[in-house]
Design an enzyme around this catalytic site. Structure first.
Site, mmCIF file in Angstrom:
data_model
loop_
_atom_site.group_PDB
_atom_site.id
_atom_site.type_symbol
_atom_site.label_atom_id
_atom_site.label_comp_id
_atom_site.label_asym_id
_atom_site.label_seq_id
_atom_site.Cartn_x
_atom_site.Cartn_y
_atom_site.Cartn_z
ATOM 1 N N SER A 1 -45.991 -51.155 15.208
ATOM 2 C CA SER A 1 -45.963 -50.286 14.110
ATOM 3 C C SER A 1 -45.264 -51.282 12.943
ATOM 4 C CB SER A 1 -45.254 -48.768 14.426
ATOM 5 O OG SER A 1 -43.936 -49.048 14.666
ATOM 6 N N SER B 1 -34.942 -62.783 23.534
ATOM 7 C CA SER B 1 -34.145 -63.034 22.504
ATOM 8 C C SER B 1 -33.458 -64.188 22.711
ATOM 9 C CB SER B 1 -33.321 -61.717 21.895
ATOM 10 O OG SER B 1 -32.248 -62.255 21.003
ATOM 11 N N ALA C 1 -27.738 -58.625 27.917
ATOM 12 C CA ALA C 1 -28.268 -58.625 29.404
ATOM 13 C C ALA C 1 -29.495 -58.000 29.626
ATOM 14 C CB ALA C 1 -26.948 -57.398 30.110
ATOM 15 N N LYS D 1 -32.194 -58.564 27.664
ATOM 16 C CA LYS D 1 -33.099 -59.703 27.425
ATOM 17 C C LYS D 1 -32.894 -60.953 28.115
ATOM 18 C CE LYS D 1 -35.047 -58.021 23.608
ATOM 19 N NZ LYS D 1 -36.327 -57.708 23.575
ATOM 20 N N GLY E 1 -45.099 -51.764 20.741
ATOM 21 C CA GLY E 1 -44.101 -51.777 19.501
ATOM 22 C C GLY E 1 -44.914 -52.554 18.176
ATOM 23 N N VAL F 1 -42.903 -46.465 25.758
ATOM 24 C CA VAL F 1 -43.233 -47.244 26.882
ATOM 25 C C VAL F 1 -42.179 -47.240 28.248
ATOM 26 C CG1 VAL F 1 -44.177 -49.465 25.418
ATOM 27 C CG2 VAL F 1 -41.575 -49.559 25.774
ATOM 28 N N ASN G 1 -43.560 -56.526 23.512
ATOM 29 C CA ASN G 1 -42.814 -56.561 22.058
ATOM 30 C C ASN G 1 -41.656 -55.445 21.971
ATOM 31 O OD1 ASN G 1 -42.277 -57.676 19.534
ATOM 32 N ND2 ASN G 1 -43.065 -55.674 19.089
ATOM 33 N N TYR H 1 -27.386 -55.546 25.050
ATOM 34 C CA TYR H 1 -28.840 -56.239 24.734
ATOM 35 C C TYR H 1 -29.016 -57.451 25.299
ATOM 36 C CZ TYR H 1 -32.233 -58.022 21.142
ATOM 37 O OH TYR H 1 -33.446 -58.530 20.481
ATOM 38 N N ILE I 1 -34.693 -62.974 12.850
ATOM 39 C CA ILE I 1 -36.083 -62.778 12.526
ATOM 40 C C ILE I 1 -35.875 -61.635 11.123
ATOM 41 C CG2 ILE I 1 -38.454 -62.204 12.676
ATOM 42 C CD1 ILE I 1 -37.675 -64.694 14.082
HETATM 43 P P1 NAP Z 1 -38.273 -53.673 14.768
HETATM 44 O O1 NAP Z 1 -38.886 -53.933 13.538
HETATM 45 O O2 NAP Z 1 -37.189 -52.695 14.896
HETATM 46 O O3 NAP Z 1 -39.502 -52.841 15.604
HETATM 47 C C1 NAP Z 1 -39.403 -52.334 16.942
HETATM 48 C C2 NAP Z 1 -40.785 -51.839 17.537
HETATM 49 O O4 NAP Z 1 -40.531 -51.467 18.687
HETATM 50 C C3 NAP Z 1 -41.362 -50.741 16.468
HETATM 51 O O5 NAP Z 1 -42.705 -50.903 16.370
HETATM 52 C C4 NAP Z 1 -41.131 -49.405 17.406
HETATM 53 O O6 NAP Z 1 -41.783 -48.532 17.171
HETATM 54 C C5 NAP Z 1 -41.160 -50.178 18.974
HETATM 55 N N1 NAP Z 1 -40.711 -49.133 19.646
HETATM 56 C C6 NAP Z 1 -39.073 -48.868 19.896
HETATM 57 N N2 NAP Z 1 -38.839 -48.309 21.073
HETATM 58 C C7 NAP Z 1 -39.985 -48.043 21.611
HETATM 59 C C8 NAP Z 1 -40.534 -47.353 22.582
HETATM 60 N N3 NAP Z 1 -39.925 -46.675 23.320
HETATM 61 N N4 NAP Z 1 -41.826 -47.363 22.863
HETATM 62 C C9 NAP Z 1 -42.694 -47.935 22.177
HETATM 63 N N5 NAP Z 1 -42.453 -48.671 21.148
HETATM 64 C C10 NAP Z 1 -40.947 -48.929 20.811
HETATM 65 O O7 NAP Z 1 -37.979 -54.892 15.772
HETATM 66 P P2 NAP Z 1 -38.582 -56.161 15.548
HETATM 67 O O8 NAP Z 1 -37.409 -57.284 14.930
HETATM 68 O O9 NAP Z 1 -40.125 -56.483 15.120
HETATM 69 O O10 NAP Z 1 -38.212 -56.859 17.263
HETATM 70 C C11 NAP Z 1 -39.739 -56.711 18.060
HETATM 71 C C12 NAP Z 1 -39.105 -57.511 19.393
HETATM 72 O O11 NAP Z 1 -38.451 -58.576 19.044
HETATM 73 C C13 NAP Z 1 -37.993 -56.659 20.139
HETATM 74 O O12 NAP Z 1 -38.238 -56.668 21.548
HETATM 75 C C14 NAP Z 1 -36.704 -57.145 19.747
HETATM 76 O O13 NAP Z 1 -35.642 -57.281 20.777
HETATM 77 C C15 NAP Z 1 -37.303 -58.908 19.586
HETATM 78 N N6 NAP Z 1 -36.399 -59.649 18.799
HETATM 79 C C16 NAP Z 1 -35.897 -59.323 17.444
HETATM 80 C C17 NAP Z 1 -35.150 -60.203 16.796
HETATM 81 C C18 NAP Z 1 -34.965 -60.014 15.375
HETATM 82 O O14 NAP Z 1 -34.072 -60.777 14.644
HETATM 83 N N7 NAP Z 1 -35.758 -59.257 14.744
HETATM 84 C C19 NAP Z 1 -34.833 -61.499 17.342
HETATM 85 C C20 NAP Z 1 -35.085 -61.625 18.890
HETATM 86 C C21 NAP Z 1 -35.825 -60.570 19.358
HETATM 87 P P3 NAP Z 1 -41.679 -47.184 16.314
HETATM 88 O O15 NAP Z 1 -41.072 -47.238 15.110
HETATM 89 O O16 NAP Z 1 -42.897 -46.513 16.449
HETATM 90 O O17 NAP Z 1 -40.656 -46.291 17.480
#
Ligand code: NAP
Length: 245
Positions: A11, A140, A155, A157, A9, A62, A88, A153, A186
């Site tokens: 990108s 998370s 559950a 995490k 993830g 994934v 991630n 979500y 974030i």
């Molecule tokens: P984001 O901006 O929505 O990015 C999500 C990434 O995951 C994208 O690169 C997407 O790729 C990829 N992805 C989604 N489904 C996928 C799949 N089936 N296979 C491969 N890649 C996949 O999210 P983010 O905020 O950066 O979050 C990243 C991680 O941190 C996640 O696990 C999220 O739960 C965790 N997190 C985020 C926050 C927050 O506040 N942002 C807080 C706590 C935890 P494509 O676009 O190519 O599909």
């Protein structure tokens, strides 16, 4: 010697920033994407322009075993053995529990939990053979304390945290470390659907008074992959501004 890290993830958001951090530290990076081929390709082209052969954009959902196997095969062929795996890739969804469908539940666990499982299974045989490797799973704060309207979500995490602790015990004797990062709020696209006043409220509730940036998470992941954390395994590191203590 350069090492290789595979970040799922990557990108955009936290994954992209994490890949950039590892690259800046001299790693070769495999930048996994699912749907965002364009942004991932552009990112990797820029990294390779600055340091040829240092990055690979590798598409895979994934949650699909065959695609994960092919992602590891291509990465190892083009960049060498994966010494660091960052799980991630993830999705989130806000919905009342009573409105959740079976499909919502399955999709959440398929991406956020099964995806991590499949990537760890693909990475570990090589790591065990080499008796070296680091895995960092992204959970998370909601996986630590739970969130209203995000039961599936939370559950999923929470499962990431328990998975991390169990696997850390099992592969510790092979000198492999498995740790977890549990970010707070974030500033990424994942929160793009939240109304501005909800984001303001979360910022106000955060003791440090700011939203986290992807780089705050990337630094925590880097620490858990660096030699400075060689005696740390099965832990949860929480860059969350003090929101969950
Ligand atoms: P984001 O901006 O929505 O990015 C999500 C990434 O995951 C994208 O690169 C997407 O790729 C990829 N992805 C989604 N489904 C996928 C799949 N089936 N296979 C491969 N890649 C996949 O999210 P983010 O905020 O950066 O979050 C990243 C991680 O941190 C996640 O696990 C999220 O739960 C965790 N997190 C985020 C926050 C927050 O506040 N942002 C807080 C706590 C935890 P494509 O676009 O190519 O599909």
């Amino acid at each position: 010697m350069e090492k290789t890290a595979l970040i799922t993830g990557a990108s955009r958001g936290i994954g992209r920033e994490t890949a950039l951090k590892f690259w800046r530290e001299g790693f070769r990076v495999a930048v996994n994407y699912c749907r965002s081929e364009g942004p991932a390709g552009e990112f990797v082209r820029e990294l390779n322009r600055l340091r040829p052969g240092s990055a690979l954009a590798v598409g895979a959902d994934v949650s699909q075993k065959g695609q994960v196997a092919e992602m590891f095969r291509r990465t190892e062929e083009e960049l060498g053995p994966v010494e660091v795996l960052v799980n991630n890739a993830g999705i989130a969804q806000q919905k009342l529990f009573t409105d959740l469908t079976e499909e919502d539940w399955d999709r959440m666990f398929t991406v956020d939990v099964k995806g991590m499982f499949l990537c760890c299974q693909a990475a570990l045989p090589g790591m065990i053979r080499r008796k070296r490797g680091k895995i960092v799973n992204i959970s998370s704060m909601w996986g630590q304390v739970g969130a209203s309207c995000e039961v599936h979500y939370s559950a999923a995490k929470g499962a990431v945290i328990a998975f991390t602790k169990a696997l850390a015990q099992e592969v510790g004797p092979s000198r492999i470390q498995v740790n977890c990062v549990a970010p707070g709020v974030i500033d990424t696209e994942m929160n793009g659907a939240l109304p501005p006043d909800a984001m303001d409220a979360l910022r106000e509730e955060t003791p440090l008074g700011v939203l986290g940036q992807p780089s705050d998470v990337a630094e925590a992941v880097w620490f858990l992959a660096s030699p400075q954390s060689d005696f740390i395994t099965g832990q949860v590191l929480a860059p969350n501004g003090g929101l969950v203590l």
